[in-house]
Write an enzyme that holds these catalytic residues in place. Structure first.
Site, PDB file in Angstrom:
ATOM      1  N   HIS A  17      19.933  27.040  13.658  1.00 13.64           N
ATOM      2  CA  HIS A  17      20.031  27.919  12.475  1.00 13.64           C
ATOM      3  C   HIS A  17      21.016  27.318  11.461  1.00 13.64           C
ATOM      4  CE1 HIS A  17      19.149  31.446  15.424  1.00 13.64           C
ATOM      5  NE2 HIS A  17      18.066  31.313  14.673  1.00 13.64           N
ATOM      6  N   LYS A  41      12.252  42.494  19.421  1.00 19.13           N
ATOM      7  CA  LYS A  41      13.404  41.955  20.165  1.00 19.13           C
ATOM      8  C   LYS A  41      14.506  43.005  20.262  1.00 19.13           C
ATOM      9  CE  LYS A  41      12.923  37.148  18.570  1.00 19.13           C
ATOM     10  NZ  LYS A  41      13.522  36.149  17.642  1.00 19.13           N
ATOM     11  N   ARG A  90      10.113  25.109  14.316  1.00 17.67           N
ATOM     12  CA  ARG A  90      10.476  24.154  15.376  1.00 17.67           C
ATOM     13  C   ARG A  90       9.261  23.420  15.906  1.00 17.67           C
ATOM     14  NH1 ARG A  90      13.521  28.746  18.576  1.00 17.67           N
ATOM     15  NH2 ARG A  90      11.548  29.614  17.901  1.00 17.67           N
ATOM     16  N   SER A 128      17.893  31.218  20.249  1.00 22.41           N
ATOM     17  CA  SER A 128      18.950  32.141  20.682  1.00 22.41           C
ATOM     18  C   SER A 128      18.677  32.616  22.106  1.00 22.41           C
ATOM     19  CB  SER A 128      19.006  33.351  19.745  1.00 22.41           C
ATOM     20  OG  SER A 128      19.285  32.942  18.440  1.00 22.41           O
TER      21      SER A 128
END
Ligand code: PNS
Length: 160
Positions: A17, A41, A90, A128
């Site tokens: 990030h 989430k 990514r 994360s």
């Protein structure tokens, strides 16, 4: 003056990030990193803590500010007079979800563009979730998160 928004859950911020923030900050006049909720989430760090971590690691980048918002991303972007939403990509696996989000955000407000920055290869495996898993299980998260928050991330992950 072009303002960009970089939204995410940042639970917690990773070096991947931070790399996107540093690069986007060289392209846009003003970058607002925005901690938001992702309905799929459940974060382990409070909103306040996630903001605090990002403020701590971006304090040396003058055109970056950090905020949180709980509504629609495009509404926040409009409030901030931002023309651009920044997303990091990514791998191909990110693409489908991000493509859907970008199209939905365009449907909601077609004056705001989503711009994608490709991750640097050394962060392509980083998320994360992976950081939290490794920290919980006693692994080393050095080089995965900024050094200044590493100890606190480990401590918090081990409380849960
Ligand atoms: O880091 P994440 O979890 O991939 O970030 C996803 C996030 C928070 C950017 C996304 O869930 C989001 O934009 N949430 C705000 C609500 C919204 O505007 N959703 C898009 C329209 S469906």
């Amino acid at each position: 003056m072009i303002t960009a928004i970089y939204p995410g859950s940042f639970d917690p911020i990773t070096n991947g990030h931070l790399d996107i923030i540093q690069r986007a900050a060289t392209i846009y006049d003003r970058l607002v990193v925005t901690v938001m909720s992702n309905s799929s989430k459940k974060p382990i760090f409070s909103l306040q803590k996630r903001v605090e971590f990002i403020e701590k690691v971006t304090g040396d980048i003058p055109n970056v500010t950090v905020e949180s918002y709980s509504g629609l991303l495009v509404d926040f972007a409009r409030q901030k007079q931002a023309k651009v939403i920044i997303k990091g990509l990514r791998a191909v696996s990110d693409f489908e979800y991000e493509f859907q989000m970008a199209l939905m955000n365009r449907k909601l407000n077609n004056e705001i563009e989503t711009m994608f920055l490709m991750t640097q290869s050394q962060y392509s495996y980083l998320s994360s979730s992976v950081v939290k898993e490794v920290a919980k299980l006693g692994g080393c998260i050095k080089e995965l998160v900024p050094e200044s928050i590493e100890a606190e991330v480990i401590q918090h992950c081990n409380q849960k």
